[in-house]
Design an enzyme around this catalytic site. Sequence first.
Site, PDB file in Angstrom:
ATOM      1  N   ARG A  96      31.715  50.114  34.730  1.00 58.08           N
ATOM      2  CA  ARG A  96      32.291  51.011  35.738  1.00 58.08           C
ATOM      3  C   ARG A  96      31.224  51.347  36.782  1.00 58.08           C
ATOM      4  O   ARG A  96      31.482  51.403  37.971  1.00 58.08           O
ATOM      5  CB  ARG A  96      32.846  52.299  35.106  1.00 58.08           C
ATOM      6  CG  ARG A  96      33.268  53.304  36.175  1.00 58.08           C
ATOM      7  CD  ARG A  96      34.115  54.498  35.726  1.00 58.08           C
ATOM      8  NE  ARG A  96      34.010  54.874  34.355  1.00 58.08           N
ATOM      9  CZ  ARG A  96      32.973  55.548  33.821  1.00 58.08           C
ATOM     10  NH1 ARG A  96      31.953  55.919  34.560  1.00 58.08           N
ATOM     11  NH2 ARG A  96      32.976  55.849  32.532  1.00 58.08           N
ATOM     12  N   TYR A 112      48.521  55.936  58.537  1.00 58.72           N
ATOM     13  CA  TYR A 112      49.164  55.200  57.444  1.00 58.72           C
ATOM     14  C   TYR A 112      49.867  56.202  56.507  1.00 58.72           C
ATOM     15  O   TYR A 112      49.274  57.216  56.123  1.00 58.72           O
ATOM     16  CB  TYR A 112      48.092  54.399  56.682  1.00 58.72           C
ATOM     17  CG  TYR A 112      48.620  53.723  55.455  1.00 58.72           C
ATOM     18  CD1 TYR A 112      49.466  52.624  55.562  1.00 58.72           C
ATOM     19  CD2 TYR A 112      48.309  54.191  54.182  1.00 58.72           C
ATOM     20  CE1 TYR A 112      49.978  52.012  54.426  1.00 58.72           C
ATOM     21  CE2 TYR A 112      48.810  53.582  53.048  1.00 58.72           C
ATOM     22  CZ  TYR A 112      49.642  52.489  53.181  1.00 58.72           C
ATOM     23  OH  TYR A 112      50.149  51.891  52.061  1.00 58.72           O
ATOM     24  N   ASP A 134      39.574  53.738  59.693  1.00 58.31           N
ATOM     25  CA  ASP A 134      40.312  52.795  58.860  1.00 58.31           C
ATOM     26  C   ASP A 134      40.488  51.533  59.703  1.00 58.31           C
ATOM     27  O   ASP A 134      41.268  51.507  60.649  1.00 58.31           O
ATOM     28  CB  ASP A 134      41.667  53.416  58.482  1.00 58.31           C
ATOM     29  CG  ASP A 134      42.524  52.492  57.611  1.00 58.31           C
ATOM     30  OD1 ASP A 134      42.313  51.267  57.645  1.00 58.31           O
ATOM     31  OD2 ASP A 134      43.427  53.013  56.919  1.00 58.31           O
ATOM     32  N   LYS A 145      44.961  43.595  52.738  1.00 54.19           N
ATOM     33  CA  LYS A 145      45.555  42.989  53.927  1.00 54.19           C
ATOM     34  C   LYS A 145      44.715  41.794  54.395  1.00 54.19           C
ATOM     35  O   LYS A 145      44.653  40.809  53.698  1.00 54.19           O
ATOM     36  CB  LYS A 145      45.728  44.059  55.007  1.00 54.19           C
ATOM     37  CG  LYS A 145      46.256  45.413  54.486  1.00 54.19           C
ATOM     38  CD  LYS A 145      47.683  45.372  53.990  1.00 54.19           C
ATOM     39  CE  LYS A 145      48.106  46.612  53.214  1.00 54.19           C
ATOM     40  NZ  LYS A 145      47.928  47.887  53.870  1.00 54.19           N
TER      41      LYS A 145
HETATM   42  C1  LIG Z   1      47.901  49.317  53.373  1.00 51.59           C
HETATM   43  C2  LIG Z   1      47.059  50.287  54.101  1.00 51.59           C
HETATM   44  C3  LIG Z   1      46.331  51.288  53.429  1.00 51.59           C
HETATM   45  C4  LIG Z   1      46.425  51.481  51.931  1.00 51.59           C
HETATM   46  O1  LIG Z   1      45.874  50.426  51.228  1.00 51.59           O
HETATM   47  P1  LIG Z   1      46.352  49.975  49.754  1.00 51.59           P
HETATM   48  O2  LIG Z   1      45.457  48.822  49.496  1.00 51.59           O
HETATM   49  O3  LIG Z   1      47.798  49.639  49.835  1.00 51.59           O
HETATM   50  O4  LIG Z   1      46.099  51.134  48.858  1.00 51.59           O
HETATM   51  C5  LIG Z   1      45.523  52.111  54.179  1.00 51.59           C
HETATM   52  N1  LIG Z   1      45.438  51.995  55.514  1.00 51.59           N
HETATM   53  C6  LIG Z   1      46.138  51.072  56.201  1.00 51.59           C
HETATM   54  C7  LIG Z   1      46.022  51.004  57.685  1.00 51.59           C
HETATM   55  C8  LIG Z   1      46.977  50.184  55.525  1.00 51.59           C
HETATM   56  O5  LIG Z   1      47.686  49.285  56.203  1.00 51.59           O
END
Ligand SMILES: *Cc1c(COP(=O)(O)O)cnc(C)c1O
Length: 390
Positions: A45, A97, A169, A194
């Site tokens: 961990r 988001y 982000d 993504k």
């Molecule tokens: C999908 C997404 C998240 C969250 O990510 P997960 O991997 O689904 O937890 C956060 N910010 C943006 C802009 C996203 O598209």
Amino acid sequence: MSTITQLIHSIPVDPQTGAIAVPIYQTSTFVQEAPGVNKGYDYARTNNPTRETLEKIAAQLEGGATGIAFSSGLAAIDAIVKLLQSGDEIVAVDDIYGGAFRLFNKVYDKFGIKVTYVDTSDVQAVFNAITPATKLIWLETPTNPTLKISDIAAIAKIAAASKCLFCVDNTFASPVLQQPLALGADIVIHSATKYLGGHSDLIAGLVVTRTPELGAEIKFYQNACGAILSPFDSFLLIRGIETLHLRVRQHCANAQAIAEYLEQHPLVDKVYYPGLKNHPGHAIAKQQSKGFGGIVSFTFKDDTEATALSFVTGTQYFKLAESLGGVKSLLCHPASMTHKSIPDEKRRAAGVADSLVRLSVGLEEPADLLSDLDLAFYKIQQAAGSVLSL
Ligand SMILES: *Cc1c(COP(=O)(O)O)cnc(C)c1O
């Protein structure tokens, strides 16, 4: 050496065996010679060699000091909020988001952390929202699904002057197109689910900090709270990152072609893509990013949910699904999917019209994607025609 070559060759060859792919260290613990005497690893961990390799690559990708890998993008966001104390405030982008909104308002609200949402494309609005209790500015640019653009460098100046942390982000742009740390941000997070993963086969989150001190603080929460990325998913994510530059370039080219096609389609009302000259954020996007990304949204002149729903079920290559950034093209209808929990009036005011469709443009041949969209539009025209002739 170009940054691409540098990145590819920073992924180390295994010193023990010469394996060119990063080994998956599927182990929970590491044998110690004496208590506290070990090879740099004690419990998985806390640290794992596969994850550690990924974390170094992530830091390099974003030009930061420290990378930290989490089991999801939301776990990465969660670790940043843990830097705050109750009574602290966050100023956040208004079309944030949905999962981050839920985390802020349904979880951290009860621990006394307050969030003010502002239109961050208006720098003055960000400045005006800052109070003595503001400890964190939270930005997404481009946003989802209307691709609003905010000026990262200008907001970084406000954050520095107000002595608060600034986190971007960077999921939608990816580090290939946009490097917020170089523009003055303190922290970058990714839903690596993504573009970084890029193959729609894993859930992962990354944090990269500008300073090692901030990195150490977040690493503390990674270990203390435990939302680590597994060795196998770390391996998959490294493999995804190896082709990130190539993929993002093609996502951008395909999306630009599709945005230009949509702009001239008779059934389409608005097209949201920062690569279009009439997009309100085009100039800033051009200045702070190397490209405009793979997400395109549009609305219909007939602004009804029914029209959008027949479109999103009428394509062959664009698959109906949430998420984005993968090899295969996806599309979704935010009003009935990702943004369903937002009251209609509030959703419409945020620019998410009833007929808005979001495309995550994949890596198929652009001509095939265009004919796929063309056919879905044609079906709608046919259906409208047959209704009129009744
Ligand atoms: C999908 C997404 C998240 C969250 O990510 P997960 O991997 O689904 O937890 C956060 N910010 C943006 C802009 C996203 O598209």
